[in-house]
Design a protein around this motif. Structure first.
Motif, short mmCIF file in Angstrom:
data_model
loop_
_atom_site.label_atom_id
_atom_site.label_comp_id
_atom_site.label_asym_id
_atom_site.label_seq_id
_atom_site.Cartn_x
_atom_site.Cartn_y
_atom_site.Cartn_z
N HIS A 395 0.84 -1.21 0.00
CA HIS A 395 0.00 0.00 0.00
C HIS A 395 0.87 1.25 0.00
N LEU A 396 1.97 1.25 0.79
CA LEU A 396 2.85 2.43 0.81
C LEU A 396 3.53 2.62 -0.54
N ALA A 397 3.97 1.51 -1.14
CA ALA A 397 4.66 1.62 -2.43
C ALA A 397 3.73 2.20 -3.49
N VAL A 398 2.47 1.75 -3.49
CA VAL A 398 1.52 2.22 -4.50
C VAL A 398 1.02 3.63 -4.18
N CYS A 399 0.74 3.88 -2.88
CA CYS A 399 0.20 5.17 -2.49
C CYS A 399 1.22 6.29 -2.68
N ALA A 400 2.45 6.08 -2.23
CA ALA A 400 3.46 7.14 -2.25
C ALA A 400 4.42 7.03 -3.41
N GLY A 401 4.32 5.93 -4.18
CA GLY A 401 5.24 5.77 -5.31
C GLY A 401 6.68 5.62 -4.85
N LEU A 402 6.92 4.82 -3.81
CA LEU A 402 8.26 4.68 -3.25
C LEU A 402 9.10 3.69 -4.04
N ARG A 403 10.38 3.93 -4.07
CA ARG A 403 11.32 2.95 -4.56
C ARG A 403 11.48 1.86 -3.51
N VAL A 404 12.00 0.71 -3.92
CA VAL A 404 12.17 -0.40 -2.97
C VAL A 404 13.13 -0.01 -1.85
N SER A 405 14.25 0.67 -2.22
CA SER A 405 15.21 1.07 -1.20
C SER A 405 14.61 2.08 -0.23
N GLU A 406 13.73 2.97 -0.73
CA GLU A 406 13.07 3.93 0.15
C GLU A 406 12.07 3.22 1.07
N LEU A 407 11.45 2.18 0.56
CA LEU A 407 10.46 1.45 1.35
C LEU A 407 11.14 0.66 2.48
N THR A 408 12.20 -0.05 2.16
CA THR A 408 12.88 -0.85 3.19
C THR A 408 13.68 0.04 4.14
N ILE A 422 4.29 10.51 5.76
CA ILE A 422 5.64 9.96 5.91
C ILE A 422 6.64 10.93 5.30
N ARG A 423 7.85 10.87 5.81
CA ARG A 423 8.95 11.69 5.29
C ARG A 423 9.99 10.73 4.70
N VAL A 424 10.30 10.92 3.44
CA VAL A 424 11.16 9.99 2.69
C VAL A 424 12.38 10.76 2.19
N VAL A 425 13.56 10.15 2.37
CA VAL A 425 14.80 10.70 1.82
C VAL A 425 15.18 9.81 0.63
N GLY A 426 15.11 10.37 -0.59
CA GLY A 426 15.34 9.59 -1.79
C GLY A 426 16.71 9.83 -2.40
N LYS A 427 16.80 9.67 -3.71
CA LYS A 427 18.07 9.85 -4.41
C LYS A 427 18.56 11.28 -4.27
N LEU A 436 -0.75 9.98 3.21
CA LEU A 436 -1.19 8.63 2.91
C LEU A 436 -2.70 8.58 2.71
N TRP A 437 -3.13 7.75 1.73
CA TRP A 437 -4.55 7.52 1.58
C TRP A 437 -5.07 6.71 2.77
N LYS A 438 -6.37 6.73 2.95
CA LYS A 438 -6.96 6.01 4.10
C LYS A 438 -6.66 4.51 4.05
N PRO A 439 -6.79 3.85 2.89
CA PRO A 439 -6.45 2.42 2.88
C PRO A 439 -4.99 2.16 3.26
N ALA A 440 -4.06 3.02 2.78
CA ALA A 440 -2.65 2.85 3.13
C ALA A 440 -2.42 3.13 4.61
N ALA A 441 -3.10 4.17 5.15
CA ALA A 441 -2.95 4.49 6.57
C ALA A 441 -3.48 3.35 7.44
N SER A 442 -4.60 2.75 7.05
CA SER A 442 -5.16 1.64 7.81
C SER A 442 -4.23 0.43 7.79
N ALA A 443 -3.67 0.14 6.61
CA ALA A 443 -2.75 -1.00 6.51
C ALA A 443 -1.50 -0.75 7.35
#
Length: 506
Positions: A395-408, A422-427, A436-443
């Motif tokens: 849900h986070l990957a789809v909702c926020a469009g995160l890279r795998v490294s950002e997710l882990t 969420i606060r993400v530090v990317g490339k 976050l959308w409600k479904p992502a927040a609930s998950a």
């Protein structure tokens, strides 16, 4: 194996019909494995065939090869078919190599090594002194020691009995049978030995002056040299893409541009090249060390070497143009680092940076349709701990469009529970805040409620309480429905399309 070096059937028949014929094919194979060039190997094979005929003329078999008798025969050789097998260093050395080959395969018995006389203690100390205090090479030390042993054998082992007349007489006798080069070397070695013996207090000082100088008119003519045109032709002769050609070109450039000796070039090591500062550290005679600037031609060779590496990737390793561009980008990044830190190498850096990238096909990034995306989100089992975790990650990957490294790499401190963002530090260390959308927040809440307290700061952990790797992400998990085009970039594109439609996945 003889066919590698000879093509004429008549020559092959002649070689194989001789006394050494049964062993020449094996000898040819041994020469090829040892890396001898074709011309040299031909000379060695002819020398092997020649020595077989000589031994047959003496009623001796191949197992009784006598190198001394063969060398004596060469002094007056008139053999009609000894092409390339008459007296020269190739003939003698080729015969010696052939005998070693026969010894190795058990045809000849190993020659009994002659017992060398014990080395005088004075000569042993002289060798150690040359190595420690004079910085002489091993070859020079052996040459000086050989002359010293011959000198002591003629004049006696007691230096106190040596006199100038005996020293001069010995030198003149030896010089009468030697050439100019040998005489000059003997003069230097004997003088060095006599100075060492006098320094040790074993003989009178000044005996080295009893060794006369060789009379030759050194300044009678200009030293031989190559003109600029000849040097250019010599360098051009080494052009080519082969590894040996590139090596020879580098050697010739160092000899011509920096005036190095052949021994100086042969002893160069990688650590002698100061890549950052630019100069080359050379240790010459008597361990005299100098630092010389790398010539411009060497800088050009660096850019040529990078281009050759890129060609190697495509031609030899069959990498695609995309991979080639990735490697080139890494090389350019390193040279940009050097650009501002080593101004002396600016020209070489710019030559490398000027190498263009190859054009590649731009493919459309695959993405998931809404039904496929929903199937992906519903794949994890919500009744298990890992399923709850994987569902939250998807849900986070789809909702926020995160890279795998950002997710882990997402940590507890990066989550704002009150605002569910969420606060993400990317490339490039770029930081972004994402709601976050409600479904992502609930998950995410469902996962945090069962995550527990562990030492790892990462949000998503394994059953052992350790951070997940990129490969353990559900995006690459075997539980993900296939054949959906699921990867990090595909999930990001799918998230972008959902954002544009304004409809979150549930």
């Amino acid at each position: 194996m003889l066919e590698i070096y000879f093509s004429a059937s008549k020559t092959l028949e002649h070689l194989r019909s001789g006394p050494c014929g049964p062993f020449l094919d094996g000898f040819a194979g041994a020469l090829e494995r040892q890396g001898y060039g074709p011309d040299t190997a031909v000379r060695y094979l002819r020398a092997a065939a020649h020595i077989g005929h000589v031994m047959a003329g003496r009623d001796a078999s191949v197992s009784d090869i006598d190198l001394a008798a063969f060398e004596q025969h060469l002094r007056s050789c008139r053999c009609p078919r000894a092409k390339g097998g008459r007296r020269n260093h190739h003939t003698i050395y080729g015969a010696r190599l052939f005998r070693r080959h026969l010894e190795k395969i058990g045809v000849c018995k190993p020659a009994v090594a002659a017992m060398r006389p014990a080395e005088p203690q004075l000569v042993t100390g002289f060798k150690a002194w040359l190595n420690k205090h004079r910085g002489a090479s091993d070859a020079t030390i052996e040459l000086y020691a050989r002359d010293a042993i011959s000198f002591m054998a003629a004049l006696g082992a007691d230096p106190t009995h040596w006199c100038p007349a005996d020293i001069r007489c010995y030198f003149m006798t030896r010089a009468s049978t030697c050439g100019r080069g040998t005489i000059e070397k003997m003069t230097t070695s004997l003088r060095a030995f006599l100075r060492y013996v006098a320094m040790q207090g074993h003989c009178l000082t000044g005996l080295d002056n009893a060794v006369p100088a060789y009379a030759h008119w050194q300044l009678a003519e200009m030293p031989r040299y190559l003109s600029a045109e000849q040097v250019s032709r010599l360098i051009a002769a080494c052009d080519g893409d082969a590894g040996a050609r590139r090596r020879d070109r580098a050697i010739v450039l160092l000899l011509a541009r920096l005036g190095l000796r052949a021994g100086d070039v042969a002893q160069l090591r990688l650590i002698d090249i100061e890549w950052q500062a630019g100069p080359l550290r050379v240790t010459g005679k008597s361990r005299h060390e100098v630092r010389l600037p790398l010539p411009q031609d060497v800088g050009d060779a660096v850019a040529a070497l990078v281009s050759a590496f890129l060609e190697h990737l495509e031609d030899q390793r069959h990498n695609a143009a995309v991979t080639r561009n990735v490697r080139l980008a890494a090389i350019k990044s390193f040279f940009r680092f050097l650009e501002y830190r080593q101004p002396a190498a600016l020209d070489q850096v710019r030559r490398v940076l000027a190498i263009p990238f190859k054009k590649t096909d731009t493919r459309l990034v695959p993405y998931l349709r809404r039904e496929e995306l929903q199937a992906l989100l519903d794949a994890p089992d919500p009744a298990t701990r890992d399923g709850i975790r994987d569902r939250a990650m998807l849900h986070l990957a789809v909702c926020a469009g995160l890279r795998v490294s950002e997710l882990t790499g997402l940590t507890i401190d990066n989550i704002d529970i009150s605002s569910m963002s969420i606060r993400v530090v990317g490339k490039g260390r770029r930081e972004r805040a994402l709601p976050l959308w409600k479904p992502a927040a609930s998950a995410l809440r469902a996962w945090l409620s069962i995550r527990g307290k562990v030492a790892a700061p990462e949000v998503f952990i394994s059953a052992r309480g350790e951070p997940l790797t990129d490969g353990a992400s559900p995006i690459y998990s075997s539980s993900t429905p296939r054949p959906l085009p699921v990867n990090s970039l595909g999930s990001r594109r799918s998230a972008y399309r959902l954002m544009c439609s304004g409809t979150p996945a549930r």
